[in-house]
Design an enzyme around this catalytic site. Structure first.
Site, PDB file in Angstrom:
ATOM      1  N   PHE A 127       0.841  -1.197   0.000  1.00 49.19           N
ATOM      2  CA  PHE A 127       0.000   0.000   0.000  1.00 49.19           C
ATOM      3  C   PHE A 127       0.874   1.244   0.000  1.00 49.19           C
ATOM      4  O   PHE A 127       2.003   1.237   0.473  1.00 49.19           O
ATOM      5  CB  PHE A 127      -1.010  -0.007   1.154  1.00 49.19           C
ATOM      6  CG  PHE A 127      -0.457   0.388   2.494  1.00 49.19           C
ATOM      7  CD1 PHE A 127      -0.815   1.582   3.085  1.00 49.19           C
ATOM      8  CD2 PHE A 127       0.398  -0.461   3.177  1.00 49.19           C
ATOM      9  CE1 PHE A 127      -0.313   1.940   4.326  1.00 49.19           C
ATOM     10  CE2 PHE A 127       0.896  -0.116   4.422  1.00 49.19           C
ATOM     11  CZ  PHE A 127       0.537   1.091   4.997  1.00 49.19           C
ATOM     12  N   SER A 136       4.718  12.801   7.276  1.00 50.81           N
ATOM     13  CA  SER A 136       3.512  12.336   7.984  1.00 50.81           C
ATOM     14  C   SER A 136       2.264  13.143   7.649  1.00 50.81           C
ATOM     15  O   SER A 136       1.185  12.835   8.145  1.00 50.81           O
ATOM     16  CB  SER A 136       3.756  12.401   9.499  1.00 50.81           C
ATOM     17  OG  SER A 136       4.820  11.547   9.862  1.00 50.81           O
ATOM     18  N   ARG A 284      29.823 -15.190  28.957  1.00 56.45           N
ATOM     19  CA  ARG A 284      31.009 -14.322  28.999  1.00 56.45           C
ATOM     20  C   ARG A 284      31.484 -14.162  30.441  1.00 56.45           C
ATOM     21  O   ARG A 284      30.687 -13.828  31.328  1.00 56.45           O
ATOM     22  CB  ARG A 284      30.623 -12.953  28.415  1.00 56.45           C
ATOM     23  CG  ARG A 284      31.714 -11.901  28.500  1.00 56.45           C
ATOM     24  CD  ARG A 284      32.623 -11.963  27.294  1.00 56.45           C
ATOM     25  NE  ARG A 284      33.421 -10.765  27.191  1.00 56.45           N
ATOM     26  CZ  ARG A 284      34.707 -10.696  27.512  1.00 56.45           C
ATOM     27  NH1 ARG A 284      35.344 -11.753  27.978  1.00 56.45           N
ATOM     28  NH2 ARG A 284      35.374  -9.569  27.362  1.00 56.45           N
ATOM     29  N   GLN A 295      26.210  -7.223  39.407  1.00 54.21           N
ATOM     30  CA  GLN A 295      24.947  -6.530  39.660  1.00 54.21           C
ATOM     31  C   GLN A 295      24.581  -5.549  38.540  1.00 54.21           C
ATOM     32  O   GLN A 295      23.413  -5.419  38.166  1.00 54.21           O
ATOM     33  CB  GLN A 295      25.043  -5.781  40.995  1.00 54.21           C
ATOM     34  CG  GLN A 295      23.687  -5.331  41.519  1.00 54.21           C
ATOM     35  CD  GLN A 295      23.796  -4.626  42.852  1.00 54.21           C
ATOM     36  OE1 GLN A 295      24.626  -3.720  43.011  1.00 54.21           O
ATOM     37  NE2 GLN A 295      22.986  -5.024  43.808  1.00 54.21           N
ATOM     38  N   GLY A 355      29.379  -5.863  24.648  1.00 50.66           N
ATOM     39  CA  GLY A 355      30.662  -5.159  24.594  1.00 50.66           C
ATOM     40  C   GLY A 355      31.148  -5.014  23.165  1.00 50.66           C
ATOM     41  O   GLY A 355      30.359  -4.798  22.241  1.00 50.66           O
ATOM     42  N   GLY A 356      32.432  -5.173  22.958  1.00 56.57           N
ATOM     43  CA  GLY A 356      33.030  -4.999  21.622  1.00 56.57           C
ATOM     44  C   GLY A 356      32.440  -5.938  20.590  1.00 56.57           C
ATOM     45  O   GLY A 356      32.340  -5.597  19.407  1.00 56.57           O
ATOM     46  N   GLU A 379       4.892   3.548  10.020  1.00 52.54           N
ATOM     47  CA  GLU A 379       3.467   3.737  10.342  1.00 52.54           C
ATOM     48  C   GLU A 379       3.245   4.982  11.214  1.00 52.54           C
ATOM     49  O   GLU A 379       2.437   4.976  12.139  1.00 52.54           O
ATOM     50  CB  GLU A 379       2.865   2.515  11.064  1.00 52.54           C
ATOM     51  CG  GLU A 379       3.105   1.182  10.422  1.00 52.54           C
ATOM     52  CD  GLU A 379       2.356   0.989   9.112  1.00 52.54           C
ATOM     53  OE1 GLU A 379       1.777   1.963   8.601  1.00 52.54           O
ATOM     54  OE2 GLU A 379       2.386  -0.124   8.598  1.00 52.54           O
TER      55      GLU A 379
END
Length: 401
Positions: A127, A136, A284, A295, A355-356, A379
């Site tokens: 569509f 918009s 890891r 933590q 990470g990397g 949308e």
């Protein structure tokens, strides 16, 4: 089965459909998605598999050869598919919006002609609302249809057509001023045309050109294109619903359903990002223990899981409201806004956990990191959602001074 994003109150049929789709995603999509995405290759084998599963006819009524399922079932399937590869859910979504618009607004002849072939996946829908200069602001559409005998002649340029090349049926929104006097509100002088075409690029029927694929940062594999109409002749019986001037409402109805779909995609991508993050955090090791034992990482995982759960709940609520026959633009706007924002945040947290390695194309999270931004603009942008939400809230909570 994962603990997050469960949906309560599903029927046995719904659970069976979802289990089948989830199994297909795990076996047929996830193992090949990143490789296909890096090559920007159309996933023909995956699409053929989804055709066989009947996914293209999921919400098309049984009388037209579909499964006659609810928006909720469809949205939950999209969530699963996006978990595998978001681009595949895009291939289905535009098809489904056109089928939905036909089901809700088409003439009997249009339904009988298109829906059985759409249910089988033989006719594939796209569509087209947006244009290069309007973003918009749908009311600023400049593409025009002019009546000429029993036909209309369409001219103009459309933009951001998902499935522009592979589709064979495009619902195109244009301005049609006949029968609408000067000064008529812009949204009352728009019409949706059902345009059939050959798949491919270049001139796909006289007066209609699909120039080629737009090269994108992410959301690859699925073709996103322009559409150029130059003297395109369409018979009057291909006006959706048979009456001009109803196009804006028809498209907005379709987009409302599309917003639930984009929310479902956000949920699926966020779930996959969480899965990758929680898995990597347990594999890891740093400072003598898995990083999941630190933590700082546990806090990230807690936030990510909460966002996955919240987005899923809002998406399910928006789908159920539409299924019940109620207006759901507020709920769909909220679900789309929240799910796309949370998806971006969950993906970024999973990326940080890697990470990397998150920056390496070897790891799946790199692909998700490029895909998530599309949901912020697809949308209707986040800002447009907030405008819709704000207006609806002021309607609901009008101050009685």
């Amino acid at each position: 089965m994962a603990r997050l994003a469960q949906t309560h109150g599903l029927t046995d049929v719904q659970q069976e459909i979802l289990a089948t789709v989830r199994d297909f995603v795990d076996k047929e999509i996830i193992p090949v998605a990143t490789e296909l995405e890096h090559r920007d290759e159309y996933p023909q084998q995956i699409v053929d598999g989804l055709k066989e599963l009947g996914v293209f006819g999921l919400m098309i009524p049984e009388e037209y050869g579909g499964l006659g399922e609810s928006l909720l079932t469809y949205a939950l399937c999209v969530e699963e598919i996006a978990r595998g590869w978001m681009s595949v859910s895009g291939i289905i979504n535009t098809h489904f919006i056109v089928a939905y618009m036909l089901k809700q607004h088409g003439t009997q002849e249009q339904k009988e002609y298109f829906l059985p072939r759409m249910a089988a996946g033989e006719t594939r829908g796209a569509f087209s609302m947006s244009e290069p200069g309007l973003g918009s602001d749908v009311s600023a559409i400049t593409s025009k249809a002019v009546k000429d005998g029993d036909e209309y002649v369409l001219n103009g340029q459309k933009m951001w057509l998902t499935n522009g090349g592979t589709s064979t049926l495009v619902a195109v929104l244009v301005r049609s001023d006949e029968g609408h006097p000067e000064g008529t509100a812009p949204h009352k002088s728009m019409t949706t045309f059902l345009v059939e075409k050959e798949p491919g690029f270049g001139e796909v029927r006289p007066g209609l050109t699909i120039p080629g694929k737009i090269d994108k940062m992410g959301y690859k594999g699925v073709d996103t294109t322009e559409l150029i109409m130059d003297g395109l002749r369409i018979p009057a019986n291909r006006v959706l619903g048979g009456v001009t001037g109803r196009g804006f409402y028809q498209m907005m109805d379709g987009v409302e359903v599309g917003r639930v779909n984009v929310a479902a995609r956000g949920c699926g991508v966020a779930q996959r990002a969480f899965e990758l993050g929680v898995q990597y955090a347990q594999q890891r090791h740093t400072f003598g223990k898995p990083i999941a034992q630190h933590q700082a990482i546990q806090f990230k995982l807690a936030e990510m899981a909460t966002k996955v759960e919240a987005a899923h709940a809002m998406m399910v609520n928006a789908a159920r409201k539409k299924d019940s026959g109620e207006r759901n633009d507020l709920e769909a706007g909220m679900a789309k806004y929240l799910a796309s924002e949370y998806c971006k945040e969950v993906v970024e947290d999973a990326f940080r956990i890697h990470g990397g390695y998150g920056f390496s194309k070897e790891y799946e999270i790199e692909r998700l990191y490029r895909e998530a931004p599309m949901l912020l603009i697809g949308e209707g942008t986040a800002e447009i959602q907030k405008m819709i939400i704000g207006r609806r809230l002021l309607e609901e909570y009008r101050f009685q001074g």
